[in-house]
Motif scaffolding. Structure first.
Motif, PDB file in Angstrom:
ATOM      1  N   ASN A 254      -1.378   5.959   9.834  1.00  0.00           N
ATOM      2  CA  ASN A 254      -0.545   7.142   9.074  1.00  0.00           C
ATOM      3  C   ASN A 254       0.191   7.768  10.294  1.00  0.00           C
ATOM      4  O   ASN A 254      -0.233   8.242  11.204  1.00  0.00           O
ATOM      5  CB  ASN A 254      -1.872   8.122   8.702  1.00  0.00           C
ATOM      6  CG  ASN A 254      -1.144   9.375   8.016  1.00  0.00           C
ATOM      7  OD1 ASN A 254      -0.146   9.969   8.757  1.00  0.00           O
ATOM      8  ND2 ASN A 254      -1.651   9.720   6.826  1.00  0.00           N
TER       9      ASN A 254
ATOM     10  N   THR B 137      -0.423  11.584  11.201  1.00  0.00           N
ATOM     11  CA  THR B 137      -1.482  11.773  12.151  1.00  0.00           C
ATOM     12  C   THR B 137      -2.022  10.973  13.168  1.00  0.00           C
ATOM     13  O   THR B 137      -2.464  10.980  14.148  1.00  0.00           O
ATOM     14  CB  THR B 137      -2.947  11.741  11.394  1.00  0.00           C
ATOM     15  OG1 THR B 137      -3.208  10.343  10.609  1.00  0.00           O
ATOM     16  CG2 THR B 137      -2.813  12.681  10.292  1.00  0.00           C
ATOM     17  N   ARG B 138      -1.155   9.524  13.134  1.00  0.00           N
ATOM     18  CA  ARG B 138      -1.317   8.338  14.278  1.00  0.00           C
ATOM     19  C   ARG B 138      -2.693   7.858  14.109  1.00  0.00           C
ATOM     20  O   ARG B 138      -3.112   7.112  15.287  1.00  0.00           O
ATOM     21  CB  ARG B 138      -0.923   8.945  15.447  1.00  0.00           C
ATOM     22  CG  ARG B 138       0.361   9.381  15.773  1.00  0.00           C
ATOM     23  CD  ARG B 138       1.480   8.277  15.497  1.00  0.00           C
ATOM     24  NE  ARG B 138       2.734   8.797  15.344  1.00  0.00           N
ATOM     25  CZ  ARG B 138       3.516   8.975  16.214  1.00  0.00           C
ATOM     26  NH1 ARG B 138       3.379   8.870  17.490  1.00  0.00           N
ATOM     27  NH2 ARG B 138       4.961   9.281  16.127  1.00  0.00           N
ATOM     28  N   GLN B 139      -3.579   8.096  12.843  1.00  0.00           N
ATOM     29  CA  GLN B 139      -4.824   7.550  12.935  1.00  0.00           C
ATOM     30  C   GLN B 139      -4.838   6.152  12.137  1.00  0.00           C
ATOM     31  O   GLN B 139      -3.613   6.089  11.233  1.00  0.00           O
ATOM     32  CB  GLN B 139      -5.607   8.359  11.953  1.00  0.00           C
ATOM     33  CG  GLN B 139      -5.916   9.850  12.286  1.00  0.00           C
ATOM     34  CD  GLN B 139      -6.673   9.561  13.749  1.00  0.00           C
ATOM     35  OE1 GLN B 139      -7.765   9.136  13.860  1.00  0.00           O
ATOM     36  NE2 GLN B 139      -6.260  10.331  14.723  1.00  0.00           N
TER      37      GLN B 139
END
Lengths: 438, 164
Positions: free
Chosen positions: A277, A280-282
């Protein structure tokens, strides 16, 4: 090649020689076209009237674009029977006698600090004007404005959207005399002009991927000693390392809405497909198999991801829902099928397939599951569809060098783009760029 | 080290393995007495080969067959010699590189290269080396040893490299 383009290349040629002595060469590409559609529309593009001494002749650019699509057979300027400068001057009879179906005339005028390109399109058979428009261009976007006009003409006459006003990203590499590699990630117009480097490195760079809005490139760089994924803004050059996990970080692919990046990560063992994502960098794993899963590509509606997996022993193409779940194998012909990417209409995939030891570009029809081999090299790779689905650009090896090739999906025209020095590879076609006149 | 030295080491390694499999015959010119006199090769050498551990460790590149990531038996003694040194000195660490030839797609080749580096790592760990002493990196097809577009170049590019 017609006159103006040849002199441009000669000018660039000497300049490049001087640059070579000073530093890394600009990767200017030269383009060569072979073949030609049997059903190509005979068209004539009269050189645009130009009293501004503009640096480009739009007629040549439009003619070359229409030619390289394979759908048109432009009449050479030397064979054109007249040079009409207005609708009133068009003599339909002489064009009919020359076997021409459509005629384009135009003119270049100054507009502020830029130009106004006016063109008119005629149906020679019925003897009437069928389209005309004025396209504004800043001085630096003159070529692009001509490509946009070619797109308008292409769409008017074929019913398909044109993809001439688009760009390609690709990697170029030269090996210097002392054995070091100079690698660059470049962006050029899709006819090979206006190349510029966006990344320069002595480490490997690969897998460029355009964001859907074409404002960013994701790519893999080994500059940190191992593969990591970067996202770079084209307008500013500013970039982020978005994936530097232990192990492999590679094969970035933007989702169609630009909010996510699929990638291959081996941080949890062997390479699997993950989706990041971007807000969010998740990351979330989408596959988890005993084999190597890599080379993800999104379907145009964002619902599926196709990828390469050797979970069955040899690399084949699989498809999984982009939210994860069980994967379905798609390729059953041959022992090596990799690097799938969706056609823009979502109905087929281009891929690399091995046939009798040769690595070629194939297209898999997702409905019939039939695989059609389109290219004829022995080391073809990295296929990428044009955003209108009519052509595929890919990497080929010719004369011992890496070159780019483009072929028509439904025709027999082929283009080859070669760098002046060194190898070019890893091409990826931009999305539609929605040219807006300034 | 240059290529011809590497080749002669590999060749002698191959000859020695053949010798090992026929139990006692040493193919390096001796008449099979097995006491190692005369040629300077120690038959009490590492793992039954005619080479010393130090000589075996001079080999830092091992090669793989097309599409394969398993270690060829002819490299077992080389890797055991490296494992022996590493397990005796826990302060020593290595990087294992995995490489592929240029054929096929680049990203899949990065995965294949990682599998080759991992195969070497797994072998060393099975021989007693701690994972903490080993880091791995795959270059896929991006760093060929030989840039040629033909089989003999490709064979030199399908490799694992041990870097101290």
């Amino acid at each position: 090649m017609t006159g103006p383009r040849r002199s441009n290349l000669l000018r660039y040629g000497w300049w490049l020689l001087a640059l070579c002595l000073a530093g890394p060469a600009r990767a200017e590409l030269t383009i060569e076209i072979t073949g030609g559609g049997a059903d190509a529309i005979p068209i004539a593009v009269v050189p645009f009237t130009d009293r501004t001494a503009a640096p480009e002749q739009p007629g040549s650019i439009i003619s070359a674009d229409l030619h390289r699509s394979g759908r048109f057979r432009p009449l050479a300027t030397g064979a054109q029977p007249q040079r009409p400068q207005s609708a009133a001057e068009v003599n339909y009879a002489v064009w009919r006698a020359a076997g021409i179906d459509n005629l384009v005339i135009g003119e270049v005028a100054r507009s502020g600090t830029g130009y106004a390109l006016r063109f008119q399109l005629f149906d020679v058979v019925s003897g009437e004007r069928i389209a005309g428009e004025t396209v504004n261009a800043s001085a630096k976007d003159l070529r692009f404005a001509a490509h946009h006009i070619a797109d308008i003409i292409y769409e008017r006459l074929t019913g398909e959207r044109g993809a001439f006003a688009t760009r390609i990203a690709y990697v170029s590499a030269t090996r210097t005399a002392d054995g070091k590699d100079k690698v660059a990630l470049n962006v050029a117009d899709s006819d090979g002009f206006n190349a510029s480097s966006v990344v320069r490195s002595t480490h490997p760079v690969l897998s460029p991927s355009w964001s859907p809005s074409a404002d960013r490139l994701a790519y893999v760089s080994f500059e940190g000693g191992k593969p990591a994924i970067y996202v770079q803004k084209l307008a500013t050059g500013q970039r982020d390392k978005v994936a530097g996990f232990p192990g492999i970080n590679s094969a970035p692919a933007w989702s169609p809405d630009g909010s996510r990046l699929a990638m291959a990560l081996s941080k949890d063992g062997n390479p699997d497909i993950y989706v990041m994502n971007m807000a969010t960098r998740q990351v979330r794993a989408v596959t988890n198999s005993r084999g190597a899963d890599t080379e993800p590509a999104w379907s145009p509606d964002g619902r599926y991801i196709v990828f390469t997996s050797d979970r069955g022993g040899q690399p084949q193409i699989y498809r999984v829902s982009s939210g994860g779940g069980s994967a379905e194998r798609l390729t059953f012909e041959g022992s090596y099928n990799t690097r799938a990417s969706y056609a823009p209409d979502g109905r087929s995939l281009s891929l690399v397939t091995r046939v009798g030891g040769q690595y070629r570009i194939g297209v898999l029809d997702l409905e019939t599951r039939g695989l059609r081999v389109l290219s004829d090299g022995n080391l073809d790779e990295s296929p990428s569809f044009a955003p209108n689905g009519a052509m595929i650009i890919y990497a080929a090896t010719a004369g011992g060098r890496g070159t780019l090739s483009a072929l028509a999906v439904d025709g027999d025209i082929q283009q080859r783009l070669t760098s002046q020095g060194g190898d070019v590879r890893e091409p990826v076609w931009s999305p539609f760029l929605n040219y807006r006149s300034q | 080290m240059n290529r011809s030295v590497m080749f002669s080491l590999l060749l002698s390694g191959a000859l020695v393995v053949a010798g090992c499999s026929s139990k006692g015959g040493s193919k390096d010119g001796e008449d099979g007495t097995g006491t190692g006199a005369g040629t300077g090769a120690e038959t009490s050498g590492f793992g039954g080969s005619g080479l010393s551990a130090e000589q075996l460790r001079e080999t830092k590149v091992i090669y793989f067959d097309l599409d394969r990531t398993d270690i060829q038996p002819r490299y077992f003694d080389v890797l055991r010699a490296h494992a022996d040194q590493l397990s005796k000195d826990p302060d020593l660490s290595i990087t294992l590189e995995g490489h592929c030839d240029e054929r096929g797609s680049r990203e899949y080749n990065i995965a294949l290269g990682e599998r080759r580096a991992n195969a070497v790592r797994n072998f060393l760990q099975a021989e007693g080396v701690s994972g903490r002493q080993i880091s791995t990196v795959s270059f896929g097809e991006e760093r060929p040893a030989d840039p040629g577009h033909y089989e003999s170049a490709w064979a030199l590019n399908r490799r694992g490299v041990i870097l101290y």
